[in-house]
Write a protein that holds these residues in place. Structure first.
Motif, PDB file in Angstrom:
ATOM      1  N   PRO A   1      18.040  33.309 -30.820  1.00  0.00           N
ATOM      2  CA  PRO A   1      16.545  33.206 -31.264  1.00  0.00           C
ATOM      3  C   PRO A   1      15.800  32.027 -31.225  1.00  0.00           C
ATOM      4  N   THR A   2      14.774  32.163 -30.512  1.00  0.00           N
ATOM      5  CA  THR A   2      13.991  30.911 -30.609  1.00  0.00           C
ATOM      6  C   THR A   2      13.429  30.610 -32.102  1.00  0.00           C
ATOM      7  N   LEU A   3      12.869  29.318 -32.181  1.00  0.00           N
ATOM      8  CA  LEU A   3      12.372  29.150 -33.463  1.00  0.00           C
ATOM      9  C   LEU A   3      11.196  29.749 -33.793  1.00  0.00           C
ATOM     10  N   LEU A   4      10.604  30.348 -32.891  1.00  0.00           N
ATOM     11  CA  LEU A   4       9.303  31.215 -33.019  1.00  0.00           C
ATOM     12  C   LEU A   4       9.464  32.475 -33.832  1.00  0.00           C
ATOM     13  N   GLN A   5      10.949  33.049 -33.407  1.00  0.00           N
ATOM     14  CA  GLN A   5      11.175  34.108 -33.931  1.00  0.00           C
ATOM     15  C   GLN A   5      11.924  34.152 -35.208  1.00  0.00           C
ATOM     16  N   LEU A   6      12.307  33.121 -35.725  1.00  0.00           N
ATOM     17  CA  LEU A   6      12.811  33.014 -36.993  1.00  0.00           C
ATOM     18  C   LEU A   6      11.918  32.741 -38.025  1.00  0.00           C
ATOM     19  N   PRO A   7      12.092  33.523 -39.297  1.00  0.00           N
ATOM     20  CA  PRO A   7      11.379  33.279 -40.368  1.00  0.00           C
ATOM     21  C   PRO A   7      11.050  32.046 -41.042  1.00  0.00           C
ATOM     22  N   ILE A   8       9.759  31.280 -41.476  1.00  0.00           N
ATOM     23  CA  ILE A   8       9.765  29.974 -42.003  1.00  0.00           C
ATOM     24  C   ILE A   8       9.950  30.207 -43.322  1.00  0.00           C
ATOM     25  N   ASP A   9       9.407  31.159 -44.144  1.00  0.00           N
ATOM     26  CA  ASP A   9       9.214  31.514 -45.644  1.00  0.00           C
ATOM     27  C   ASP A   9      10.626  32.250 -45.842  1.00  0.00           C
ATOM     28  N   THR A  10      11.632  31.307 -46.548  1.00  0.00           N
ATOM     29  CA  THR A  10      12.745  31.747 -46.923  1.00  0.00           C
ATOM     30  C   THR A  10      12.708  32.540 -48.352  1.00  0.00           C
ATOM     31  N   ILE A  11      11.645  32.265 -49.101  1.00  0.00           N
ATOM     32  CA  ILE A  11      11.387  32.820 -50.524  1.00  0.00           C
ATOM     33  C   ILE A  11      11.072  34.357 -50.293  1.00  0.00           C
ATOM     34  N   GLU A  12      10.375  34.757 -49.152  1.00  0.00           N
ATOM     35  CA  GLU A  12      10.071  36.289 -49.058  1.00  0.00           C
ATOM     36  C   GLU A  12      11.487  36.945 -48.204  1.00  0.00           C
ATOM     37  N   GLU A  13      11.360  38.189 -48.364  1.00  0.00           N
ATOM     38  CA  GLU A  13      12.412  39.128 -47.757  1.00  0.00           C
ATOM     39  C   GLU A  13      11.995  38.768 -46.414  1.00  0.00           C
ATOM     40  N   PRO A  14      13.029  38.266 -45.482  1.00  0.00           N
ATOM     41  CA  PRO A  14      12.624  38.252 -44.043  1.00  0.00           C
ATOM     42  C   PRO A  14      12.835  39.481 -43.218  1.00  0.00           C
ATOM     43  N   PRO A  15      11.866  39.676 -42.016  1.00  0.00           N
ATOM     44  CA  PRO A  15      11.997  40.874 -41.308  1.00  0.00           C
ATOM     45  C   PRO A  15      13.212  40.666 -40.762  1.00  0.00           C
ATOM     46  N   LYS A  16      13.980  41.851 -40.392  1.00  0.00           N
ATOM     47  CA  LYS A  16      15.089  41.696 -39.552  1.00  0.00           C
ATOM     48  C   LYS A  16      14.939  41.221 -38.027  1.00  0.00           C
ATOM     49  N   LEU A  17      15.800  40.613 -37.458  1.00  0.00           N
ATOM     50  CA  LEU A  17      15.787  40.402 -36.223  1.00  0.00           C
ATOM     51  C   LEU A  17      17.221  40.491 -35.721  1.00  0.00           C
ATOM     52  N   VAL A  18      17.506  41.429 -34.862  1.00  0.00           N
ATOM     53  CA  VAL A  18      19.083  41.977 -34.844  1.00  0.00           C
ATOM     54  C   VAL A  18      19.255  41.455 -33.219  1.00  0.00           C
ATOM     55  N   GLN A  19      20.520  41.790 -32.945  1.00  0.00           N
ATOM     56  CA  GLN A  19      20.973  41.645 -31.536  1.00  0.00           C
ATOM     57  C   GLN A  19      20.575  43.076 -30.876  1.00  0.00           C
ATOM     58  N   CYS A  20      20.255  42.953 -29.594  1.00  0.00           N
ATOM     59  CA  CYS A  20      19.804  43.865 -28.786  1.00  0.00           C
ATOM     60  C   CYS A  20      20.999  44.989 -28.819  1.00  0.00           C
ATOM     61  N   SER A  21      21.009  46.070 -29.048  1.00  0.00           N
ATOM     62  CA  SER A  21      22.129  47.242 -28.971  1.00  0.00           C
ATOM     63  C   SER A  21      21.415  48.581 -28.872  1.00  0.00           C
ATOM     64  N   ALA A  22      22.181  49.716 -28.410  1.00  0.00           N
ATOM     65  CA  ALA A  22      21.863  50.950 -28.322  1.00  0.00           C
ATOM     66  C   ALA A  22      21.317  51.420 -29.813  1.00  0.00           C
ATOM     67  N   HIS A  23      22.261  50.737 -30.805  1.00  0.00           N
ATOM     68  CA  HIS A  23      21.979  51.402 -32.349  1.00  0.00           C
ATOM     69  C   HIS A  23      20.828  50.541 -32.957  1.00  0.00           C
ATOM     70  N   MET A  24      20.638  49.214 -32.522  1.00  0.00           N
ATOM     71  CA  MET A  24      19.627  48.308 -33.169  1.00  0.00           C
ATOM     72  C   MET A  24      19.859  48.180 -34.742  1.00  0.00           C
ATOM     73  N   CYS A  25      21.316  48.260 -35.296  1.00  0.00           N
ATOM     74  CA  CYS A  25      21.499  48.154 -36.728  1.00  0.00           C
ATOM     75  C   CYS A  25      21.690  46.751 -37.132  1.00  0.00           C
ATOM     76  N   PRO A  26      21.487  46.026 -38.343  1.00  0.00           N
ATOM     77  CA  PRO A  26      21.747  44.786 -38.618  1.00  0.00           C
ATOM     78  C   PRO A  26      23.379  44.675 -39.004  1.00  0.00           C
ATOM     79  N   VAL A  27      23.799  45.945 -39.121  1.00  0.00           N
ATOM     80  CA  VAL A  27      25.308  45.638 -39.602  1.00  0.00           C
ATOM     81  C   VAL A  27      25.984  46.885 -39.066  1.00  0.00           C
TER      82      VAL A  27
END
Length: 454
Positions: free
Chosen positions: A279-305
């Protein structure tokens, strides 16, 4: 109301083409089940989780001393859940003062904002003057003079099963009394935990807490109040957070996670990173105090885990399976993760490799177990972790037919994962014969003899 929803559900299913019915069925089934769960939570303030019927997070507010103009209090956060933890960014405790109270000093935690303290004159200013303060835990290694007992864990709380000492957080503070002094009691209200999925109730006064110093002298607080907070998977996320794939040594077929288990790449606003890319720096969250939005690897299921269950080997009296947990989320490391498995053969677990394990005996049949990582080894899910499990074959019950050897349900961090449908599980060969390690050795020996004579 429930009957009407069921009729609507089946009418929707009847209008779907056969090729898409299974995927839509998974999505609609999940939504309907979670909807009824949310209704149950609304009607029952205690909430209910079949895996952890009595689990909750309790905020305890102890008044330690009543000074001339201020109170000294200790606030504790107890995670009484057996299977659910709080990983980073952790808890963010909030409440609403009833009047013009202000926090003067804090130990073991800090307020996110100081707020407007202009009504206080002089150089000595309060720590926080917010009407609705938000408190966060200190990070490990905080200065000693700012610490308190059970503080400084970065907001991370393990489940009660994983470690009682790691499942509690606490801090102390000194705050001024309300100037009008007309409140019925000095407890704040409208508590929030700051973690998606949790809803907190009203403060309840309980018998004063007692604590001991050096195991000798008992001290009792002036007043003690408890605030229960319950979890709803539906409130935490409208879609699942994990999925399960399957394979077996007796089949060349690998059953992947069902398509669109957590979301679909074609959905509006869906974001993912292609395999092999970063991921690019623009895609990564800056504020680590808040719950970050998920950014996952592209897949058919699109699950974080993704959890993979592989039936590895079969012996005469035992069988071996391998569990692999893969983190496909670029913004979370899942500190102090855990995995719950429901399987009828877990009552005959012989050995677990590389993970901690404990049976969850919450019902008459011992078919549920909790797995979690070993401290400083694999307790943080950076990429993937795995374990192998040796189980004894219960004669008369054990078999590889009809998918019996695959789990009934799997939960990651307390949330249920999407399973493939039973009709697509890896099947036995047509002969129905399982090639065990012993039979393979015999076959090789006989083949060697034939080679010698012919």
């Amino acid at each position: 109301m429930g009957i009407i929803l069921i009729l609507i559900f089946f009418s929707l299913m009847s209008s779907i083409s056969p090729s898409c019915k299974y995927l839509r069925f998974l999505s609609l089934s999940y939504s309907v089940c979670l909807f009824f769960s949310s209704i149950n939570l609304v009607e029952n303030t205690d909430g209910f989780d079949s895996l952890d019927p009595n689990g909750n997070i309790t905020i305890t507010w102890d008044f330690l001393s009543n000074n001339e103009d201020t109170y000294d209090v200790q606030v504790s956060i107890h995670n009484f859940q057996l299977i659910r933890n709080l990983d980073r960014p952790g808890w963010r405790l909030g409440w609403a003062w009833k009047s013009d109270e202000a926090i003067w000093k804090m130990w073991g935690a800090e307020a996110l904002q100081q707020g407007n303290c202009s009504r206080f004159k002089g150089n000595n200013q309060p720590h926080c003057c917010e009407k609705k303060p938000v408190i966060i835990d200190l990070m490990p290694g905080a200065p000693y003079d700012l610490q308190a007992t059970n503080c400084c864990k970065g907001g991370v709380l393990t489940s009660l099963t994983q470690g009682p000492t790691k499942s509690v957080a606490a801090f102390r503070m000194n705050f001024n009394k309300a100037s009008d002094n007309n409140s019925e009691n000095n407890m704040p209200e409208s508590f929030t935990l700051g973690v998606p999925g949790y809803t907190c109730g009203k403060p309840i006064q309980v018998p004063p807490s007692r604590s001991t110093k050096n195991g000798r002298r008992w001290e009792q607080s002036l007043e003690t109040w408890n605030v229960p907070c319950v979890y709803s998977q539906f409130r935490a996320s409208p879609s699942p957070k994990c999925c399960v794939s399957l394979s077996a040594f007796y089949s060349s077929t690998i059953i992947p996670c069902p398509d669109c288990s957590c979301s679909c790449q074609s959905q509006p606003g869906a974001k993912c990173v292609k395999p092999g890319e970063k991921p690019t720096l623009l895609q990564l969250p800056i504020d680590t105090i808040e719950e970050p939005p998920k950014l996952v690897q592209c897949s058919a299921h699109m699950c974080p885990v993704r959890v993979h269950w592989h039936i590895k080997q079969s012996y005469k009296d035992y069988w071996r399976t391998k569990i692999t947990i893969t983190n496909l989320n670029f913004v979370k490391n899942y500190s102090q993760w855990n995995l719950v498995v429901e399987h009828p053969n877990l009552q005959n677990v012989t050995q677990i490799f590389s993970f901690n394990y404990k049976a969850l005996k919450y019902k008459s049949v011992n078919d549920t177990g909790l797995f979690w990582g070993i401290q400083n080894y694999n307790d943080i899910l950076l990429s993937n972790v795995h374990t192998e499990m040796l189980l004894h074959k219960d004669k008369g019950i054990f078999n590889f037919k009809e998918g019996w050897a695959f789990p009934r349900k799997i939960y990651f961090n307390g949330d249920e994962c999407v399973m493939p449908p039973p009709n697509v599980y890896p099947r036995l060969p047509n002969s129905g014969h399982i090639v065990t390690a012993e039979s393979s050795i015999v076959a090789i020996f006989l083949l060697s003899l034939l080679t010698m004579f012919f």
